[in-house]
Structures are given as C-alpha cells and as structure tokens.
Design an enzyme around this catalytic site. Structure first.
Site, PDB file in Angstrom:
ATOM      1  N   THR A 179     -29.963 -48.466  26.560  1.00 38.72           N
ATOM      2  CA  THR A 179     -30.514 -49.820  26.453  1.00 38.72           C
ATOM      3  C   THR A 179     -31.923 -49.795  25.868  1.00 38.72           C
ATOM      4  O   THR A 179     -32.714 -48.889  26.147  1.00 38.72           O
ATOM      5  CB  THR A 179     -30.531 -50.471  27.849  1.00 38.72           C
ATOM      6  OG1 THR A 179     -29.200 -50.562  28.305  1.00 38.72           O
ATOM      7  CG2 THR A 179     -31.165 -51.841  27.825  1.00 38.72           C
ATOM      8  N   GLU A 410     -24.822 -51.544  33.521  1.00 39.51           N
ATOM      9  CA  GLU A 410     -23.553 -50.886  33.181  1.00 39.51           C
ATOM     10  C   GLU A 410     -22.507 -51.904  32.731  1.00 39.51           C
ATOM     11  O   GLU A 410     -21.346 -51.849  33.125  1.00 39.51           O
ATOM     12  CB  GLU A 410     -23.013 -50.121  34.395  1.00 39.51           C
ATOM     13  CG  GLU A 410     -24.010 -49.190  34.998  1.00 39.51           C
ATOM     14  CD  GLU A 410     -24.023 -47.838  34.340  1.00 39.51           C
ATOM     15  OE1 GLU A 410     -23.054 -47.506  33.636  1.00 39.51           O
ATOM     16  OE2 GLU A 410     -25.019 -47.121  34.516  1.00 39.51           O
TER      17      GLU A 410
END
Lengths: 431, 261
Positions: A179, A410
């Site tokens: 990310t 996630e």
C-alpha cells in the site's frame, strides 16, 4: 396461538422438550417432531455456548491441541498485559521470543525451521491469537503470510536459507510494503519504482500503513520494474531506506504501523524475488493473510460474545439479570448465531485450503462476512456492557476499535464485495 | 536412564464446573471437557528438564484411563516426552487410589524404571495417595514435594519443600519423586512438537498385559468408598489490620504464626 403460548410453562417455550406430552405440548406436535419422537430420550446434551454446533467434534486431536495451546498462551501471556499496551500504544515486543519458541512464526510453511501446520491449524491459531488482540494476530500474519510466505514461495534458495530460519526464530522481523499513500485498493497503480542499474536495483517511492515496519529487519517491497511489478527484500540499514511510525491511531494500538521511504535506495539484484512477476505476487500473499483474518476475526467475536454473555448474566437491573430481558437475549442470540456461522465458514475454508481446492473468491467471502459480523458483534457487546463497555477493563472496545482496521486492511469490505460480485455475475465493477 | 512421568486426564479446571454425582458420590467426568491435568504439565516440564540435563535418557509418559485419555498422553508427547503408555481396560472403571497405584506399579515394573515422577496430587481427586502407593508396590523410596532435583550417579538429591523452608535429602535409585506444585513452570507444547507427536509411539496396555485380574481393580476391587459428600465451609472473613502505629508488628506476628518469617 398467542394465548396458548402464554399458558405454556417457560421451560417448554425455551425448548426443554420431554416425553411427557402434556395437553400444551401436543399443540406443538406439528412443528416440533422431537416431543413424541422415540429418540427424544437420546436427545444430545446442550452444547457449550461458545460452540453451539459442536465444531470441536469436527477437529482432529492435533487441531484441538494447536487451538488449546495457543488459547492457553493467549490467556496466560497476552490477555494480562494487552490492555496496557493498547492504552500506551506500544507493541509487546518482549513476546516475540515466546511466540517464536511456540513455533507461531511462519507456522504454516514447511521446512526452513517452520512448523509445517495445516491450513486448519494455522486458522485455529489465528482465531486464538485474535481472541487476545487483533494487533498480535496482525504481527503473526505479517511475519508469516506477508513476509515469510513470499520468500518461501518466490524466493531463491539462497534467500530462503538466509532469511526463513532466522524469521521463524524471531531473530529477524519482516514487513510487507504494498500500500502507498496514493494507492490502496488500486495497488496495481503503485508509484514505487525499481530501476535496474547494472547488478543493482534503485528503489524510489514510499509505502504506507505498514504493520511491523518500525521494528522490521527486512521489508518485502513491491515496486514497478521495467518488466512489471517485482518483489524485493530490503534490509534495515540500507542507505536510502528509512521508516517512520504512524502515531495517533485509535485502532490496532498494540501494533506498530509505519511508513517506509525509499530514496535512491540501491540494493543488489540478488535481493529481487525471482519467482514471480506482476500482481500475482502480492495478491497470493494477501490470500494467505486474508485466510488467517477470516479465522482470526471469529476469535475477536467470540471474546466479545463471551464477555457480553457473562456480563448479561450477572448484571442486575430492575431486580433481575439483564440476560432475562428480551432485547438483550435478541442481541446475544444474534451474536451466537453469527459466531457459529463464521466458525463453520472458516472451517470449511480451511478444509478447502488443505485439500488444495481453495479459490480466492471463497477467501474474500469469508473475510468479508467474518470481519463484518465480528465488528457488529463487538458493537452489540459494547451496548450490553453499557458504560463498562467503553473501558479497557473489558476487551470489548479494544476489539471493536481493532476490528475497524481489520474491516479495511487486506482488502476493504467494499473490495471483497466487488470480488465476490464479479465472481458470481461475471461483471467487473472495478473498470 | 529410564524415566517415567505418571499423568492423568481430568475435567478442565479452567472451564468445567465440578459436579458430584449424588448416587456414586464421585466427580462427574462425562459431558465436560477433559484435559491433561495442569499440575501434570508442570511435572512433565520438570521431568523434561531433568532428562535433558542428565542426557542419554528416555522419558516415558504413563497414564491409566479410558481410551479418550489418549488425548492427554498426546499432549505429553507434544510437550517433549519421548513415548507414552496408556493402560486402558473396561474393568478399570471406578478404580480407587490403591488399584491405580497397583496398576501403574505393574506397568513400571514391566518396563523397568530408574526414576518415576508424579505430581503431588491430581487436580480432580486430590487424594495424593497414588505416588506413595507406587513406591510401596515397587518397594522403592519416595521423595516428596521436590522443588529442585539433581541426579548424581545412582543417587537422586532433592530440595524438599517444608513449612519452614526446604530440606535437602538424597536417595538411591530407582525412586519415586513427587513435584511440589508451583516449583516448575509448565512449558507450552510447540507447534513442531504437536506436529511431531503423532510420529511418536503411544502403546496401549490392558490388564491382561500386566497380569492383573479384573476382580482386583475397578469398582470390584476398590478398597475405598466415598461415604458422604457435602458443601465446603464458607471461608471465614480475613483479618483487617488497622494501622494504629503498631500495624507492622501485628503483620510480623501474623506471618510468624504461620512460620512464614
């Protein structure tokens, strides 16, 4: 029907059927076959309230032993201290050697000093760890599924030999950099780049919301190379690589969350993971971790349900335990029902994984459902505990706040919805 | 050296609410979750520690119980015991401490043991008589309440917990050693240990294997009978010392009365 119902003794309404078919129970014959069934005498014992569908019976001795060992460890070593760490915003680093000695780091990998647990055993361990705290389960997930797994699955033999035994022993801690500040769900458009320069790669960019980042000895970093997205092992101390922790979090406070910065960070080309190219690399790691989360969140839900049930049975208002009130029972029954459903979903997911027939859409469905329901359970539990529910004396608000992160990381709840949506309709809602 | 640790499966003291059957006056063992006695986990841990320290030794877990007690022996194997023996026979149901000691001793005699570890007492029955019984049936010394154990050649030396401190005593081998509760921290089975436990040997023995007649044990052979059961007396309220300037002295006197000073 209403007036007849009222004439029944309370025990019968509650389901305590017997062979003595009285006038009243006969009225129920049509709907409840057990009343006069010859088998009524063999009616099974009431199952335990945290395992209403006897899932325990469906586990092997080995699976139960893994679960009970981790449960005991959590009860003895994590639960007594986790509230303080949550309040202080610190990760209990002192537990790392103990978690390693138990064999929980990279527990589902085989060889290289790892325990080689089945998927179901791995899931059960996650369930128990998260019954303690989502931050501890996150640490384990990141170390095992996001840092060790890519090295195990895509690394060279040298990389595996160098890192996996040390990581299993807890001597080297890993993190996973996917990310970025500007790319979350849309990770394929990451900006971090890896430029080949002779026998090196030069990394530039930054990664955000990285669990374990600040204490990591190595980062598995995904970056755009000339030939597509590649994974790299970057060691702490490499010039051009730095981390900074993210503070002022109101969730996962007993877990370290950091930013990773790469500023002309030069690493040897031998630190690239040779076995994978493209988004399949990070996505396969995420599947491993999401699998553990589907299980883990049921642990947090169980912990909240257990506390709420005990509290409701002992808290007296209007001269009776609040567990006797219909509105409270409705909440408790909803929690118990969703817990059972989530546990069954997890177990079947695990059996599929162990049989080698798991599909990512099954993981998405379970992660989405189980975290969503765990969060709802935590909120309902909080309402049963009233004001007590907001303190750290009880685990409820801690779990509730943690689960807000678990809901998002996630793969957000929304993204998992769209993954399942695409799978069942054949239509992609992403583009 | 051949070491044995005697273990028992009991109703989980962490979850089960102990119930007594008013008819048999015995503890209800069905319908509750059964676990390896937590006290035995400490004893196993002490035994493993000593086995590793002595070196060149084998540690065997020995249990008597229904077939379901296998799960407790598996846990011992997962903790690091080398192999396990479960004595199971329908005729053993309802055995008292005397029969239990007799059966365990027969198995130990058959196997040949240098050192036998037991917990001081079980967490369910609390009779505390089985270790002494084993020693008696084998005609070997019993060393009780050990908090530290050393093996020197063919001698066992223990530090033994007594009300005022501890005694150091020694004995020849073979011997039975009971572990004082709280002296050894229970180790956790590791994930690898759990995975490896199924590869270890778990032997089942019947009464016939031990040459014991069914009439000697179980309900039939019991010498012990529970006459009555009753509720424990409520604990008396504690003493509150108010500090009028001599609280320290009162506390010291209190501690002295219990030989804690």
């Amino acid at each position: 029907m209403q007036s007849r119902l009222k004439s029944l003794p309370p025990a019968r309404v509650a389901g305590n059927f017997s062979n003595e078919a009285s006038q009243n129970t006969r009225l129920w014959r049509g709907s409840i076959a057990m009343v006069e069934s010859p088998h009524a005498a063999h009616q099974a014992q009431m199952p335990v309230v945290t395992d209403l569908y006897n899932i325990d019976m469906m586990l092997s001795d080995e699976e139960r032993m893994v679960r009970d060992t981790v449960r005991k460890f959590v009860r003895e070593r994590i639960s007594p201290i986790i509230g303080e760490h949550f309040e202080a915003g610190t990760f209990p680093r002192q537990l790392i050697p103990e978690l390693a000695a138990l064999g929980l780091l990279g527990m589902h990998l085989d060889g290289y000093g790892c325990a080689g647990l089945s998927a179901v055993c791995y899931g059960l361990a996650c369930q128990e760890l998260e019954a303690g705290d989502s931050g501890i389960r996150s640490f384990i997930s990141v170390q095992g599924s996001l840092a060790m797994f890519p090295i195990f699955a895509f690394g060279s033999e040298e990389q595996k030999q160098l890192w996996l035994p040390r990581m299993a022993r807890g001597e080297a801690i890993g993190c996973f950099g996917l990310t970025e500040p500007d790319t979350g769900s849309d990770a394929a458009h990451m900006r971090t780049s890896a430029r080949r320069d002779g026998s090196s790669y030069i990394l530039n960019g930054s990664k955000m919301w990285i669990t374990n980042g600040g204490i990591a000895d190595l980062a598995v970093v995904w970056a755009q190379a000339e030939d597509g997205i590649r994974g790299f092992i970057v060691e702490r101390g490499t010039p051009g690589f730095s981390t900074s922790d993210i503070h002022r979090k109101l969730s996962l406070r007993a877990s370290i969350t950091s930013e990773l910065h790469f500023d002309d960070c030069r690493i040897p080309a031998t630190q690239m993971l040779p076995g994978v190219r493209g988004m399949r690399g990070p996505l396969s790691c995420l599947d491993e971790a999401r699998y553990g989360i589907a299980w883990g969140s049921t642990g947090a839900a169980r912990a909240c349900y257990e506390v709420a049930l005990e509290y409701a049975k002992s808290r007296i208002q209007f001269e009776r335990p609040i567990a006797g009130f219909q509105l409270v029972q409705q909440k408790l029954v909803g929690m118990a029902t969703e817990l059972v459903k989530a546990q069954l979903l997890s177990l079947q997911l695990g059996r599929l994984k162990d049989s080698g027939h798991i599909h990512p859409v099954q993981i998405s469905l379970a992660k989405r459902n189980n975290v969503r329901e765990a969060l709802h359970t935590a909120r309902e539990a909080r309402s049963i505990l009233g004001a007590n529910g907001i303190t750290l004396e009880y685990p409820i608000s801690r779990h509730m706040n943690n689960l807000e992160s678990v809901f998002t990381y996630e793969g957000t709840d929304d993204i998992h919805t769209l993954i399942v949506g695409q799978a069942i309709t054949g239509e992609s809602a992403f583009s | 050296m051949k070491m044995f640790v005697c273990i028992k499966q009991v109703p989980d003291p962490n979850t089960a609410i102990s119930k007594l059957d008013p008819a048999t006056k015995r503890l209800v063992r069905s319908g509750v979750s059964l676990v390896l006695d937590p006290g035995d986990e400490s004893t196993i841990s002490a035994a493993i520690k000593l086995r590793d320290k002595v070196g060149n030794s084998e540690l065997v877990a020995l249990s008597m119980g229904p077939a379901s007690a296998q799960e407790a022996t598996r846990r011992a194997l997962a903790m690091g015991v080398d192999r396990a023996i479960l004595i199971t026979d329908p005729a053993l149901a309802g055995s008292d401490a005397f029969s239990t000691a007799q059966v365990l001793a027969a198995a130990l005699k058959k196997e040949g043991a240098d050192l036998i570890f037991c917990s001081t007492e079980s967490t369910d029955g609390y009779t505390g008589m089985v270790p002494g019984g084993i020693a008696e049936f084998l005609g070997i010394p019993q060393l009780t309440f050990a908090r530290e154990i050393t093996i020197e050649g063919q001698k066992a030396i223990i530090k033994r917990v007594i009300p005022k401190g501890y005694q150091t005593i020694e004995s020849t081998l073979p011997a039975v050693i009971t572990i004082a509760s709280g002296s050894y921290e229970a180790i956790y089975p590791t994930m690898k240990g759990i995975m490896g436990a199924k590869k270890k040997t778990l032997t089942q023995m019947s009464l016939a294997d031990l040459g014991i007649a069914a009439t000697q044990v179980g309900e039939a052979g019991a010498h012990e009978r529970v006459l009555s059961i009753g509720k424990a007396e409520a604990r008396a309220a504690g003493q509150i010392i108010k500090d009028d300037g001599n609280a320290a002295q009162q506390i010291a006197e209190f501690l002295q009365r219990y030989q804690l000073l």
